[in-house]
Design an enzyme around this catalytic site. Structure first.
Site, PDB file in Angstrom:
ATOM      1  N   ASN A 202       0.838  -1.212   0.000  1.00  0.00           N
ATOM      2  CA  ASN A 202       0.000   0.000   0.000  1.00  0.00           C
ATOM      3  C   ASN A 202       0.871   1.260   0.000  1.00  0.00           C
ATOM      4  O   ASN A 202       0.383   2.355   0.250  1.00  0.00           O
ATOM      5  CB  ASN A 202      -0.922   0.005   1.227  1.00  0.00           C
ATOM      6  CG  ASN A 202      -0.137  -0.041   2.530  1.00  0.00           C
ATOM      7  OD1 ASN A 202       1.090  -0.136   2.507  1.00  0.00           O
ATOM      8  ND2 ASN A 202      -0.825   0.045   3.655  1.00  0.00           N
TER       9      ASN A 202
ATOM     10  N   GLU B 287       1.318   4.414   7.453  1.00  0.00           N
ATOM     11  CA  GLU B 287       0.283   3.966   6.534  1.00  0.00           C
ATOM     12  C   GLU B 287      -0.196   5.138   5.664  1.00  0.00           C
ATOM     13  O   GLU B 287       0.085   6.302   5.976  1.00  0.00           O
ATOM     14  CB  GLU B 287      -0.883   3.392   7.352  1.00  0.00           C
ATOM     15  CG  GLU B 287      -0.492   2.183   8.219  1.00  0.00           C
ATOM     16  CD  GLU B 287      -0.214   0.913   7.416  1.00  0.00           C
ATOM     17  OE1 GLU B 287       0.452   0.974   6.356  1.00  0.00           O
ATOM     18  OE2 GLU B 287      -0.640  -0.167   7.856  1.00  0.00           O
TER      19      GLU B 287
END
Ligand code: PGA
Length: 243
Positions: free
Chosen positions: A135, A142
């Site tokens: 990702n 993140e």
């Protein structure tokens, strides 16, 4: 930013290990902040072999673990702690004063973050060796993490929760991580971003050639004044510029 493409994973790992060993020769007090995971596994093995076989002085060497799964005991073989202990700390017999790892079992993770922030502020990071997640994460930074972030607890993205299962022998409930921040990556003297295998080709392409944005954390690499992208041929396959 420079990009070096190697024939295969072995050649890529050998280059990264020899770069770090070379820097340790030049600066015996070198501080290395490194990721665990599949990508750097061979690099750390080769680095340890080089340090020991070439008798490089590593008494001043310091090591910082990039991140950890929050709440995971260090004896779990899927933990970052276990990786670092078995592959680096034990083989080099590093003394406790030579390494800094997040305590994922701490009842006060915020205090763990402050402690690591202080270590990094005091020592600085000479080399930061990171991989890239599916990702676009770096460590547990993140998508959506601020480029100014310091050490923090992160709620894990769904991709990280599912891809992360590969490190464990049984299905794990993964929900949070504790990680160094992207702001600290920007302060490292050199950043090595490594990737291998065709599955990493789309994320390497986005990191290197896509827009720089917090929704794709690894794109921060384009902002670093001394970033080195190291890939094998497969991970470089989607890069526009032929190299
Ligand atoms: P990997 O992990 O090296 O095991 O592919 C990379 C990452 O998630 O940062």
């Amino acid at each position: 930013m420079t990009i070096s493409v190697f024939e295969d994973y072995h050649a890529l790992s050998a280059h990264a290990a020899s770069f770090i060993a070379g820097q340790l020769r030049i600066k015996p007090s070198l501080t290395l902040c490194m990721a665990s995971g599949h990508t750097p596994a061979l690099t750390v093995e080769m680095l340890v072999n080089t340090i020991l076989s070439e008798k490089i002085d590593y008494s001043g060497f310091r090591f910082i673990g990039l991140d950890e799964w929050l709440g995971l005991p260090p004896e779990n073989s899927g933990s970052c702690h276990y990786f670092f202990k078995t592959k680096l700390i034990d083989p080099l017999q590093l003394s406790p004063s030579q390494y800094f790892l997040f305590d994922a079992m701490s009842p006060d993770p915020a205090a763990e973050c402050k402690k690591m922030d202080a270590v990094i502020a005091e020592r600085g990071i000479d080399i930061m060796l990171v991989g890239i997640g599916m990702n676009g994460h770096i460590g547990f930074n993140e998508p959506g993490t601020s480029f100014l972030s310091l050490c923090h607890v992160a709620a894990l993205d769904d991709t990280t929760k599912s891809v992360g299962q590969k490190y464990f022998n049984e299905q794990m409930e993964l929900s949070k991580g504790i990680t160094t921040g992207l702001g600290q990556l920007l302060t490292a003297s050199t950043v090595l971003l490594m990737a291998n295998g065709s599955k990493k080709a789309p994320v390497i392409q986005k990191a290197v050639e896509g827009p720089v944005k917090e929704s794709f954390p690894a794109s921060i690499i384009q902002r670093h004044p001394n970033a080195v992208i190291l890939t094998d041929k497969e991970a470089a396959a989607l890069l526009n510029t032929s190299r």
